[in-house]
Design a protein around this motif. Structure first.
Motif: not given
Length: 547
Positions: A359-368, A370-378, A407-411, A428-432
């Motif tokens: 759970i913590a890892g999924a939330n951390k990745a989601t936050h990260f 979104q942060w990369m999208c804000q910065l414009g970093h691949p 998964i929504q963040a990745v998509t 689902a790790g392949n998806y996330g």
């Protein structure tokens, strides 16, 4: 950022064991690639007699000498799970990759006409569609070296004919988008194959060798009774002087490829003014630092089996500039590793796994993300996970909804995403972690990668529990010998299908790579993406029509 403090001893017995396993897998990969080259080269005497170059010789002559070349889907069509797998020739009858022509980065596709006269193979069609997709998204000129017998009528399947139309649709889309489509017609192009030059912006033909017609002499006679020669129906001289299908007439393959190089040079795409961002990136790339560890260390990190733990930060540090990682929330959700870094001057976010995603890892990745999208970093995903964590505590804590957020963040990420499958890629790790179904811009696999809905033993164990319970409900005591046979069969089935060479044969990646090439491949892809984003196209309502 400072260099990652590595604790890995690349000289240890464990590391050397892993190195030996990885080298063995790389040896198998190179042998498979060589199998395709050898099969094509057998046609050498026939090509020489016709004063033609072999397909790989054509590609080599077209490309700038000494420039980088990224081959794509070299194992396409490889049949791993068949009795005579040792005779399966990978590649799909197509040579494809990204390289430089007259200083311009291009997508290059060549019919491997040394194999079955270049007839389009089932996975060869899928391979062409994939590289066309890359060319369209990354704004790469599409250079096609054509010599194909068309569809193999002895292996005809109606779905191949129907879906084959997508190949021609993509050519029209490329041209309409303002991306040049240039064809060198080295040999035959019959029926659907004739639309390859027909839907190109520029066509170069070879005198005495090029042929393009909707119906060749045999089909024409069978359908209408009319008798005509190949030259009358679709020869190079006819098309460059009568029908207007060809713009340039070459005396042989070499001259045709020389003309193609001149045509690409006249695009002047290699010296078009770039945006300020592109100029700044070019300046950065001049001074990036290499990782401080030997590149061979990457051979020693991944185990033969996904059950052995790996600190994926050791992998990440060895592919980024200066070995420097800026970890994000390093003390939270520690089985999911997120870090900022640079690869050959390109700022990136890295996401990788030191275990299942909780759970913590999924939330951390989601936050990260979104942060990369804000910065414009691949974002670069280094897959090595057995999936999302399961269990009563996880389910009650909402692993489904938290995993879904990831998964929504990745998509919906607004930045380019690239994936390297290093180890396990299960469930689902392949998806996330941005697997093939989530359309990363590029996806490559290491020879040790394994992809499946779950591990073979977990699948077999699940099947055994369900089967035994079903039998007992019917009042039948399970035969443990039969249960073990079923268990072993399921494990074997999963292990055959999860192998990196098997999944690559099905085009579930863009190619299997040597781990030591990971940094170079990612740098090349990131430069391709940045260059395409900076390029200004001149799209039209329709593609360039033949006149």
């Amino acid at each position: 950022m400072t260099a990652f403090a590595s604790r890995w001893n690349a000289a240890s017995a464990q590391a050397q064991q892993r190195r030996a396993h990885m080298l063995a897998r790389i040896g198998q990969l190179r042998a498979l690639e060589q199998r395709a080259q050898d099969a094509s080269a057998q046609a050498g005497p026939r090509f020489a007699k016709r004063h033609q170059l072999l397909p790989r010789e054509r590609v080599a002559l077209l490309l700038d000498a000494g420039s980088p070349w990224l081959p794509l889907a070299s194992l396409a069509g490889f049949l791993h799970d068949v009795p005579d797998a040792d005779k399966s020739v990978p590649g799909g009858g197509i040579v494809a990759g990204i390289g430089f022509i007259s200083g311009t980065r291009c997508m290059v596709v060549a019919s491997d006409s040394g194999i079955e006269a270049g007839a389009i193979q089932p996975m060869g069609l899928d391979k062409i569609l994939r590289v066309q997709e890359i060319a369209l998204r990354e704004r790469l000129p599409f250079i096609h070296l054509v010599e194909s017998a068309g569809a193999n009528l002895m292996r005809y399947r109606v779905e191949g004919f129907v879906y084959g139309g997508s190949m021609f649709r993509n050519l029209a889309r490329l041209s309409a988008a303002g991306i040049p489509v240039i064809t060198v017609q080295h040999g035959s192009g019959t029926a659907g194959g004739a639309y390859m030059p027909g839907l190109s912006d520029i066509v170069i033909m070879v005198e005495g060798r090029s042929r393009a017609f909707l119906a060749g002499p045999p089909l024409l006679k069978a359908a209408t009774g009319e008798v005509a020669t190949e030259e009358e129906l679709g020869g190079a001289l006819m098309h460059t002087t009568v029908s207007g299908l060809g713009e340039y007439l070459a005396r042989d393959d070499r001259e045709a490829l020389g003309i193609a190089r001149h045509v690409v040079a006249q695009l002047q795409w290699s010296n078009r003014p770039q945006t300020l961002a592109g100029q700044a990136q070019a300046a950065i790339e001049k001074w990036y630092a290499e990782p401080p560890w030997p590149v061979d260390d990457l051979l020693t990190l991944m185990p033969a089996h996904h059950r052995e733990p790996v600190d994926m930060r050791e992998v990440a540090a060895r592919i980024v500039d200066g070995g420097a990682l800026l970890e994000f929330k390093s003390g939270h959700g520690m089985a999911t590793v997120c870090a900022q870094a640079a690869i050959q001057g390109h700022a990136v976010g890295l996401i990788t796994n030191n275990g299942p995603i909780d759970i913590a890892g999924a939330n951390k990745a989601t936050h990260f993300i979104q942060w990369m999208c804000q910065l414009g970093h691949p974002i670069v995903y280094l897959q090595n996970t057995t999936g999302y964590m399961v269990g009563k505590e996880m389910e009650q804590g909402g692993i489904i909804k938290h995993g879904s957020k990831m998964i929504q963040a990745v998509t919906n990420a607004t930045v380019p995403q690239l994936t390297i499958q290093c180890g396990a890629s299960f469930g689902a790790g392949n998806y996330g972690m941005c697997g093939r179904g989530f359309a990363p811009r590029f996806l490559f696999a290491w020879p040790t990668a394994t992809t499946a809905v779950m591990g073979g033993e977990q699948a077999a164990g699940t099947m055994r529990i369900v089967t035994e319970a079903a039998l007992r409900r019917k009042g039948v005591e399970p035969d443990q010998h039969k249960m073990q046979q079923q268990f072993d069969a399921v494990v074997a089935m999963f292990e055959r299908q999860q192998d990196a060479f098997a999944t690559s044969g099905m085009l579930l990646d863009d190619g299997v790579i040597d781990p030591r090439d990971t940094r170079a491949v990612l740098g090349f892809c990131l430069s391709t993406i940045a260059e395409g984003a900076a390029r200004e196209l001149r799209p039209m309502q329709f593609g360039v029509a033949r006149m």
